[in-house]
Design an enzyme around this catalytic site. Structure first.
Site, PDB file in Angstrom:
ATOM      1  N   ASN A  32      24.879  13.889  35.576  1.00  0.00           N
ATOM      2  CA  ASN A  32      24.642  12.771  34.448  1.00  0.00           C
ATOM      3  C   ASN A  32      25.266  11.606  35.031  1.00  0.00           C
ATOM      4  O   ASN A  32      25.693  10.655  34.436  1.00  0.00           O
ATOM      5  CB  ASN A  32      25.752  13.347  33.317  1.00  0.00           C
ATOM      6  CG  ASN A  32      25.297  14.884  32.995  1.00  0.00           C
ATOM      7  OD1 ASN A  32      24.087  14.795  32.597  1.00  0.00           O
ATOM      8  ND2 ASN A  32      26.305  15.544  32.542  1.00  0.00           N
ATOM      9  N   HIS A 119      25.595  19.406  20.842  1.00  0.00           N
ATOM     10  CA  HIS A 119      26.380  20.054  21.871  1.00  0.00           C
ATOM     11  C   HIS A 119      27.496  20.903  21.338  1.00  0.00           C
ATOM     12  O   HIS A 119      28.128  20.818  20.208  1.00  0.00           O
ATOM     13  CB  HIS A 119      27.216  18.827  22.591  1.00  0.00           C
ATOM     14  CG  HIS A 119      27.759  18.975  23.805  1.00  0.00           C
ATOM     15  ND1 HIS A 119      29.006  19.815  24.202  1.00  0.00           N
ATOM     16  CD2 HIS A 119      27.370  19.126  25.198  1.00  0.00           C
ATOM     17  CE1 HIS A 119      29.280  19.930  25.175  1.00  0.00           C
ATOM     18  NE2 HIS A 119      28.288  19.811  26.156  1.00  0.00           N
ATOM     19  N   GLU A 165      23.936  13.868  17.941  1.00  0.00           N
ATOM     20  CA  GLU A 165      23.917  13.227  19.310  1.00  0.00           C
ATOM     21  C   GLU A 165      22.804  11.884  19.101  1.00  0.00           C
ATOM     22  O   GLU A 165      21.959  12.147  18.627  1.00  0.00           O
ATOM     23  CB  GLU A 165      23.575  13.866  20.307  1.00  0.00           C
ATOM     24  CG  GLU A 165      24.618  15.235  20.541  1.00  0.00           C
ATOM     25  CD  GLU A 165      24.132  16.220  21.810  1.00  0.00           C
ATOM     26  OE1 GLU A 165      23.755  15.373  22.872  1.00  0.00           O
ATOM     27  OE2 GLU A 165      24.101  17.330  21.357  1.00  0.00           O
ATOM     28  N   SER A 169      21.224  16.236  25.082  1.00  0.00           N
ATOM     29  CA  SER A 169      21.480  16.322  26.427  1.00  0.00           C
ATOM     30  C   SER A 169      20.458  17.207  27.255  1.00  0.00           C
ATOM     31  O   SER A 169      20.224  17.226  28.283  1.00  0.00           O
ATOM     32  CB  SER A 169      22.891  16.814  26.717  1.00  0.00           C
ATOM     33  OG  SER A 169      23.002  18.247  26.040  1.00  0.00           O
ATOM     34  N   ASP A 194      27.771  11.388  18.702  1.00  0.00           N
ATOM     35  CA  ASP A 194      28.076  11.474  20.228  1.00  0.00           C
ATOM     36  C   ASP A 194      27.333  10.821  21.019  1.00  0.00           C
ATOM     37  O   ASP A 194      25.884  11.252  21.191  1.00  0.00           O
ATOM     38  CB  ASP A 194      27.994  13.150  20.512  1.00  0.00           C
ATOM     39  CG  ASP A 194      28.883  13.665  21.790  1.00  0.00           C
ATOM     40  OD1 ASP A 194      28.586  12.638  22.821  1.00  0.00           O
ATOM     41  OD2 ASP A 194      29.169  14.820  21.701  1.00  0.00           O
ATOM     42  N   HIS A 197      25.219  10.831  26.585  1.00  0.00           N
ATOM     43  CA  HIS A 197      24.134  10.542  27.184  1.00  0.00           C
ATOM     44  C   HIS A 197      23.403   9.240  26.931  1.00  0.00           C
ATOM     45  O   HIS A 197      22.548   8.788  28.009  1.00  0.00           O
ATOM     46  CB  HIS A 197      23.025  11.683  27.312  1.00  0.00           C
ATOM     47  CG  HIS A 197      23.586  12.989  27.882  1.00  0.00           C
ATOM     48  ND1 HIS A 197      23.690  13.258  29.113  1.00  0.00           N
ATOM     49  CD2 HIS A 197      24.207  13.956  26.860  1.00  0.00           C
ATOM     50  CE1 HIS A 197      24.246  14.363  29.183  1.00  0.00           C
ATOM     51  NE2 HIS A 197      24.600  14.702  27.873  1.00  0.00           N
TER      52      HIS A 197
END
Length: 373
Positions: A32, A119, A165, A169, A194, A197
């Site tokens: 990442n 997540h 998110e 991810s 969140d 990413h």
């Protein structure tokens, strides 16, 4: 004595779900570290200067005891200004931060609604908390609204918290944040996003997809520091009253040793690089476009995360091993991290790879897809 554990491990191996720790090797298509800041020479030099100047290697305790250092507070001031929030709180990891958010803020009379593909750390936080909870179909604002209204029709009067998110991810797709924010405002709910990413990669100055929303009373954003920022820890950007609530009530903040001051300094330096070196984001987006063209039409998502879904665990593991043998660090992701039957290669585009590396991986993927390979 431990036969049940051995049997469990053997069963995981039979189902191609046994996890093993393997060192990084080959060209990076799995990390990442999107902007290649984990080895940024400028950050390294500045941290060297800080070490030479006598900065503490460890924090010495909890933030509420002797572990609160000037570097923590300076990072939080800088981050709040950078992200446009009223306040920020630095924690040791995104996992700890999500535990803090969902155990300390939603109360017993409240409802937490979360995306089904969110997540694991959010799910753990929700399950550890005291509020009622319900999941909704992925990126489906109407499903979220329906769950909220069902709860209200039961006579519930508590607060509603909506968790999602911005970039998922494992799928690399983007949440319709504006639609969720509109839903939250119509129902006096709080949106918890969140940005793990997205931070550093997307939005103006790399501030993520919540850049236009932060600073509002009903928006909380989590910016993890171990991905595009290349460091460690997590920053929660939120209203000041909620920050102070976490400091007073979040057990995963109170009862843990604070991150080292050096870690806080490294994150601040990384945020400055994100702000001052926009060419890194431009190069990354160009590389992502090249990868999409090179990897073929079967890659969903719209970000730097390119999932090649193969279905069976064994197929994903075999494909990863073939690519690793050719010098590519590509990893298979299987259930329970992703739904059963959707095992995949999670191809991550970072500045640790070159355009030539991307082209070579594209050819390797094409060879892999040929009948008989």
């Amino acid at each position: 004595m431990h036969e049940r554990f051995r049997a469990r491990l053997a069963d995981l191996a039979d189902r191609h779900q046994l996890r093993r720790l393997t060192p990084a090797s080959g060209v990076d298509f799995s990390s990442n570290d999107y902007l290649a800041l984990a080895r940024h020479d400028g950050i390294r030099r500045r941290l060297g200067d800080a070490l030479a100047g006598g900065i503490a290697l460890g924090s010495g305790g909890s933030r509420l005891l002797r572990g609160n250092h000037p570097e923590h507070e300076e990072l939080e001031r800088f981050a709040a200004g950078f992200f446009g929030a009223e306040a920020a709180l630095f924690m040791g990891s995104g996992y700890l931060a999500n535990l803090a958010l969902f155990t300390a803020l939603p109360g017993r009379a409240d409802l937490v609604l979360f995306d089904e593909r969110i997540h694991a750390s959010v799910k753990e936080g929700v399950h550890a908390g005291v509020a009622r909870s319900a999941k909704f179909a992925h990126n489906d604002t109407q499903a979220c609204a329906d769950a909220l209204m069902r709860w209200r029709r039961q006579g519930a009067k508590g607060a509603v918290w909506i968790a999602l998110e911005s970039v998922y991810s494992m799928d690399g797709d983007i949440a319709p944040l504006a639609d969720f924010l509109s839903l939250a405002e119509r129902h006096d709910a709080t949106l918890i996003v969140d940005e793990a990413h997205a931070t550093g990669v997307h939005g103006p100055d790399g501030r993520g997809f919540t850049a236009g929303f932060e600073g509002r009373e009903n928006v909380i954003a989590l910016h993890t520091c171990g991905k595009a920022l290349g460091q460690a820890g997590a920053l929660i950007a939120l209203p000041a009253a909620l920050r102070d609530t976490l400091v007073n009530s979040a057990r995963s903040f109170i009862y843990t040793t604070a991150p080292p001051p050096l870690a806080a300094l490294a994150v601040r330096f990384a945020l400055e690089v994100v702000r001052d070196e926009p060419e890194r984001r431009a190069r990354l987006h160009d590389l992502v476009a090249r990868a999409r063209a090179a990897f073929g039409p079967d890659i969903p998502g719209s970000t730097q995360i390119l999932p090649l879904i193969l279905g069976a665990n064994a197929a994903a593991m075999a494909a990863a091993e073939k690519l690793q043998a050719q010098g590519f660090d590509v990893r298979a992701v299987r259930a329970p991290t992703v739904p059963a039957g959707t095992a995949r290669l999670r191809l991550s585009i970072t500045l640790n790879a070159t355009p030539a590396d991307v082209d070579r991986l594209g050819q390797a993927l094409a060879d892999l897809a040929r009948p008989g390979d």
